[in-house]
Design a protein around this motif. Structure first.
Motif, PDB file in Angstrom:
ATOM      1  N   VAL A 172      38.485  24.320 -58.733  1.00 51.88           N
ATOM      2  CA  VAL A 172      38.238  25.735 -58.984  1.00 51.88           C
ATOM      3  C   VAL A 172      38.007  26.449 -57.654  1.00 51.88           C
ATOM      4  CG1 VAL A 172      37.293  25.369 -61.288  1.00 51.88           C
ATOM      5  CG2 VAL A 172      35.761  25.283 -59.315  1.00 51.88           C
ATOM      6  N   ILE A 173      38.371  27.710 -57.647  1.00 53.07           N
ATOM      7  CA  ILE A 173      38.138  28.556 -56.473  1.00 53.07           C
ATOM      8  C   ILE A 173      36.967  29.465 -56.816  1.00 53.07           C
ATOM      9  CG2 ILE A 173      39.078  30.298 -54.925  1.00 53.07           C
ATOM     10  CD1 ILE A 173      41.405  28.024 -56.900  1.00 53.07           C
ATOM     11  N   GLN A 174      35.847  29.221 -56.168  1.00 53.08           N
ATOM     12  CA  GLN A 174      34.586  29.894 -56.507  1.00 53.08           C
ATOM     13  C   GLN A 174      34.290  31.014 -55.519  1.00 53.08           C
ATOM     14  OE1 GLN A 174      31.078  27.423 -57.660  1.00 53.08           O
ATOM     15  NE2 GLN A 174      30.068  28.444 -55.938  1.00 53.08           N
ATOM     16  N   ALA A 175      33.998  32.199 -56.094  1.00 52.44           N
ATOM     17  CA  ALA A 175      33.652  33.353 -55.243  1.00 52.44           C
ATOM     18  C   ALA A 175      32.143  33.497 -55.087  1.00 52.44           C
ATOM     19  CB  ALA A 175      34.238  34.637 -55.828  1.00 52.44           C
ATOM     20  N   GLY A 176      31.371  32.858 -55.946  1.00 52.06           N
ATOM     21  CA  GLY A 176      29.912  32.935 -55.843  1.00 52.06           C
ATOM     22  C   GLY A 176      29.240  32.312 -57.053  1.00 52.06           C
ATOM     23  N   VAL A 177      27.944  32.044 -56.912  1.00 47.67           N
ATOM     24  CA  VAL A 177      27.137  31.530 -58.011  1.00 47.67           C
ATOM     25  C   VAL A 177      25.843  32.336 -58.028  1.00 47.67           C
ATOM     26  CG1 VAL A 177      26.173  29.690 -56.525  1.00 47.67           C
ATOM     27  CG2 VAL A 177      26.038  29.501 -59.009  1.00 47.67           C
ATOM     28  N   PHE A 178      25.402  32.734 -59.247  1.00 48.03           N
ATOM     29  CA  PHE A 178      24.274  33.658 -59.380  1.00 48.03           C
ATOM     30  C   PHE A 178      23.302  33.136 -60.435  1.00 48.03           C
ATOM     31  CE2 PHE A 178      28.218  35.772 -58.330  1.00 48.03           C
ATOM     32  CZ  PHE A 178      27.901  36.452 -57.165  1.00 48.03           C
ATOM     33  N   SER A 179      22.070  33.592 -60.311  1.00 45.81           N
ATOM     34  CA  SER A 179      21.028  33.168 -61.242  1.00 45.81           C
ATOM     35  C   SER A 179      20.944  34.070 -62.468  1.00 45.81           C
ATOM     36  CB  SER A 179      19.663  33.136 -60.539  1.00 45.81           C
ATOM     37  OG  SER A 179      19.350  34.419 -60.026  1.00 45.81           O
ATOM     38  N   LYS A 181      24.011  40.001 -62.185  1.00 48.94           N
ATOM     39  CA  LYS A 181      24.470  39.909 -60.794  1.00 48.94           C
ATOM     40  C   LYS A 181      25.901  39.384 -60.722  1.00 48.94           C
ATOM     41  CE  LYS A 181      23.315  40.507 -56.489  1.00 48.94           C
ATOM     42  NZ  LYS A 181      22.949  41.872 -55.987  1.00 48.94           N
ATOM     43  N   ALA A 182      26.213  38.450 -61.584  1.00 46.19           N
ATOM     44  CA  ALA A 182      27.578  37.917 -61.610  1.00 46.19           C
ATOM     45  C   ALA A 182      28.571  38.997 -62.054  1.00 46.19           C
ATOM     46  CB  ALA A 182      27.638  36.715 -62.555  1.00 46.19           C
ATOM     47  N   ASP A 183      28.198  39.773 -63.064  1.00 48.21           N
ATOM     48  CA  ASP A 183      29.079  40.842 -63.522  1.00 48.21           C
ATOM     49  C   ASP A 183      29.255  41.919 -62.446  1.00 48.21           C
ATOM     50  OD1 ASP A 183      29.506  39.637 -65.965  1.00 48.21           O
ATOM     51  OD2 ASP A 183      27.897  40.734 -66.994  1.00 48.21           O
ATOM     52  N   GLU A 184      28.211  42.111 -61.662  1.00 49.42           N
ATOM     53  CA  GLU A 184      28.307  43.102 -60.578  1.00 49.42           C
ATOM     54  C   GLU A 184      29.350  42.677 -59.550  1.00 49.42           C
ATOM     55  OE1 GLU A 184      25.466  44.922 -57.019  1.00 49.42           O
ATOM     56  OE2 GLU A 184      24.545  43.945 -58.749  1.00 49.42           O
ATOM     57  N   TRP A 185      29.353  41.433 -59.177  1.00 53.83           N
ATOM     58  CA  TRP A 185      30.336  40.936 -58.236  1.00 53.83           C
ATOM     59  C   TRP A 185      31.724  40.885 -58.869  1.00 53.83           C
ATOM     60  CZ3 TRP A 185      30.440  38.994 -53.148  1.00 53.83           C
ATOM     61  CH2 TRP A 185      29.227  39.143 -52.447  1.00 53.83           C
ATOM     62  N   VAL A 218      33.498  34.569 -65.308  1.00 53.18           N
ATOM     63  CA  VAL A 218      32.125  34.048 -65.194  1.00 53.18           C
ATOM     64  C   VAL A 218      31.961  32.854 -66.139  1.00 53.18           C
ATOM     65  CG1 VAL A 218      29.674  34.556 -65.439  1.00 53.18           C
ATOM     66  CG2 VAL A 218      31.246  36.334 -64.575  1.00 53.18           C
ATOM     67  N   TRP A 219      31.546  31.731 -65.571  1.00 53.67           N
ATOM     68  CA  TRP A 219      31.296  30.495 -66.336  1.00 53.67           C
ATOM     69  C   TRP A 219      29.788  30.213 -66.283  1.00 53.67           C
ATOM     70  CZ3 TRP A 219      35.366  26.432 -67.269  1.00 53.67           C
ATOM     71  CH2 TRP A 219      34.854  25.310 -67.974  1.00 53.67           C
ATOM     72  N   ARG A 255      26.660  27.844 -66.986  1.00 54.35           N
ATOM     73  CA  ARG A 255      26.312  26.437 -67.201  1.00 54.35           C
ATOM     74  C   ARG A 255      24.940  26.164 -66.581  1.00 54.35           C
ATOM     75  NH1 ARG A 255      30.297  21.680 -65.216  1.00 54.35           N
ATOM     76  NH2 ARG A 255      31.461  22.285 -67.102  1.00 54.35           N
ATOM     77  N   ASN A 256      24.079  25.566 -67.387  1.00 59.03           N
ATOM     78  CA  ASN A 256      22.731  25.203 -66.934  1.00 59.03           C
ATOM     79  C   ASN A 256      21.990  26.395 -66.314  1.00 59.03           C
ATOM     80  OD1 ASN A 256      23.242  22.512 -67.705  1.00 59.03           O
ATOM     81  ND2 ASN A 256      24.106  22.019 -65.695  1.00 59.03           N
ATOM     82  N   GLN A 257      22.090  27.545 -66.983  1.00 65.02           N
ATOM     83  CA  GLN A 257      21.392  28.771 -66.588  1.00 65.02           C
ATOM     84  C   GLN A 257      21.834  29.265 -65.210  1.00 65.02           C
ATOM     85  OE1 GLN A 257      17.192  27.923 -66.944  1.00 65.02           O
ATOM     86  NE2 GLN A 257      17.251  27.961 -69.181  1.00 65.02           N
ATOM     87  N   GLN A 258      23.026  28.849 -64.823  1.00 67.00           N
ATOM     88  CA  GLN A 258      23.651  29.356 -63.594  1.00 67.00           C
ATOM     89  C   GLN A 258      24.964  30.031 -63.967  1.00 67.00           C
ATOM     90  OE1 GLN A 258      22.424  29.158 -60.307  1.00 67.00           O
ATOM     91  NE2 GLN A 258      20.550  28.408 -61.276  1.00 67.00           N
ATOM     92  N   PHE A 259      25.329  31.071 -63.215  1.00 68.72           N
ATOM     93  CA  PHE A 259      26.528  31.857 -63.515  1.00 68.72           C
ATOM     94  C   PHE A 259      27.486  31.742 -62.331  1.00 68.72           C
ATOM     95  CE2 PHE A 259      22.975  33.553 -65.843  1.00 68.72           C
ATOM     96  CZ  PHE A 259      23.485  33.744 -67.115  1.00 68.72           C
ATOM     97  N   TYR A 260      28.600  30.998 -62.609  1.00 66.87           N
ATOM     98  CA  TYR A 260      29.582  30.741 -61.562  1.00 66.87           C
ATOM     99  C   TYR A 260      30.713  31.760 -61.688  1.00 66.87           C
ATOM    100  CZ  TYR A 260      27.128  26.261 -61.296  1.00 66.87           C
ATOM    101  OH  TYR A 260      26.168  25.295 -61.170  1.00 66.87           O
ATOM    102  N   LEU A 261      31.086  32.354 -60.556  1.00 70.31           N
ATOM    103  CA  LEU A 261      32.166  33.342 -60.560  1.00 70.31           C
ATOM    104  C   LEU A 261      33.412  32.688 -59.967  1.00 70.31           C
ATOM    105  CD1 LEU A 261      32.914  36.308 -61.159  1.00 70.31           C
ATOM    106  CD2 LEU A 261      32.282  36.846 -58.784  1.00 70.31           C
ATOM    107  N   PHE A 262      34.409  32.437 -60.846  1.00 63.38           N
ATOM    108  CA  PHE A 262      35.644  31.782 -60.440  1.00 63.38           C
ATOM    109  C   PHE A 262      36.768  32.808 -60.360  1.00 63.38           C
ATOM    110  CE2 PHE A 262      33.860  27.871 -62.778  1.00 63.38           C
ATOM    111  CZ  PHE A 262      33.201  27.435 -61.632  1.00 63.38           C
ATOM    112  N   VAL A 263      37.630  32.605 -59.352  1.00 64.67           N
ATOM    113  CA  VAL A 263      38.780  33.503 -59.198  1.00 64.67           C
ATOM    114  C   VAL A 263      40.109  32.763 -59.355  1.00 64.67           C
ATOM    115  CG1 VAL A 263      37.593  35.200 -57.754  1.00 64.67           C
ATOM    116  CG2 VAL A 263      38.666  33.200 -56.678  1.00 64.67           C
ATOM    117  N   GLY A 264      40.070  31.472 -59.625  1.00 68.20           N
ATOM    118  CA  GLY A 264      41.298  30.713 -59.816  1.00 68.20           C
ATOM    119  C   GLY A 264      40.990  29.243 -60.074  1.00 68.20           C
ATOM    120  N   SER A 265      42.038  28.504 -60.454  1.00 60.82           N
ATOM    121  CA  SER A 265      41.896  27.057 -60.705  1.00 60.82           C
ATOM    122  C   SER A 265      43.248  26.388 -60.537  1.00 60.82           C
ATOM    123  CB  SER A 265      41.363  26.793 -62.116  1.00 60.82           C
ATOM    124  OG  SER A 265      42.320  27.167 -63.091  1.00 60.82           O
TER     125      SER A 265
END
Length: 283
Positions: free
Chosen positions: A133-140, A144-148, A161-162, A164-174
């Motif tokens: 995965v190509i990750q642009a950021g991870v947020f709590s 904040k994830a939706d803002e980015w 936005v994915w 998992r485990n109360q973390q929000f990963y922002l992916f831009v590709g896979s």
């Protein structure tokens, strides 16, 4: 009568014979006693030996040996019989267990309802998979994830936005290929967007996808995801697959992901969103 003519009678001989006569019976009695002892002693020993040989003690001893042998034989026989019966019971138990296992295995996984043979339940196991995965950021936080995500959209870059485990990963590709993932990251870097390429695992464990009927839609979908051929399907084939999934009774979010398919997707975000929808259903 003149004293010279006195007659004297002597009893000397008589007195001498009396002791002799008295001793004879004693000797005879002693000799008789010795004779009696002589003959009585062997007779007594012989009688004792006869009694000893024929005594009840030895008879009891001889009789007590026989029950012990019989008891040992009986015990050994009982032990052998018990072992034999135990072995037979074990074989019967194993046979019944095997038959029960085969009976369970012969039950269709669809779980056909006896009252309504048309209705069934299909459980599709999900093996663990991974891709890059190509990750642009991870947020709590989701905000904040939706803002980015909105910031990337302003640059004409789609993201997803994915959670998992109360973390929000922002992916831009896979991509299933590391080289292709690195190329996507390089293209985004040229647009001024810094990303991070990493391996991402999903499914596996006890995750199962359950549907209410067996139309083959779920296995077909999983096969396309595993082989990476979803992007090569035509719009008509995807529409048919979506309709089959809806009829299968699978969670609505899965066919909805196909319905939201973006034809202009170049970084494989469509497939990533579909995988995420399946993971959320099977959690």
């Amino acid at each position: 009568m003149d004293s010279k003519n006195k007659i004297s009678i002597s009893f000397r001989e008589q007195n001498k014979e009396s002791p002799k006569n008295e001793l004879v019976p004693y000797k005879d009695e002693q000799a008789a006693a010795e004779e009696v002892k002589k003959y009585e002693q062997p007779a007594t020993l012989q009688s004792y030996n006869q009694k000893k040989k024929g005594s009840s003690f030895f008879k009891v001893k001889q009789h007590t040996q026989s029950p012990v042998k019989h008891l040992m034989v009986t015990s050994l026989t009982a032990l052998l019989i018990s072992l034999g019966l135990g072995f037979l019971l074990l074989r019967m138990f194993v046979s019944l267990t095997d038959d029960g296992s085969r009976a369970v295995n012969t039950i269709p996984s669809q779980g056909v309802n006896q009252e309504n043979p048309q209705s069934s339940v299909v459980t599709s196991g999900l093996e663990e998979m991974n891709q890059f995965v190509i990750q642009a950021g991870v947020f709590s936080t989701r905000d904040k994830a939706d803002e980015w995500k909105d910031m990337l959209a302003d640059q004409s870059v789609a993201s997803f936005v994915w959670e998992r485990n109360q973390q929000f990963y922002l992916f831009v590709g896979s991509s299933y290929d590391r080289g292709e993932a690195d190329k996507i990251a390089s293209d985004l870097y040229d647009k001024g967007i810094e990303t991070y390429v990493k391996s991402w695992s999903y499914w596996g464990g006890d995750n199962n996808l359950v549907t209410s009927s067996d139309g083959g839609a779920v296995p077909t979908l999983l096969k396309h995801i595993k082989s990476g051929t979803l992007t090569s399907l035509s719009s008509l084939d995807r529409e048919k697959l979506k309709n089959d999934l809806e009829r299968s009774g699978v969670d609505a979010s899965i066919p909805q992901s196909l319905n939201n398919w973006n034809e202009k997707d170049t970084y494989n975000l469509n497939r990533l969103q579909l995988i995420y929808a399946i993971e959320k259903v099977t959690e």
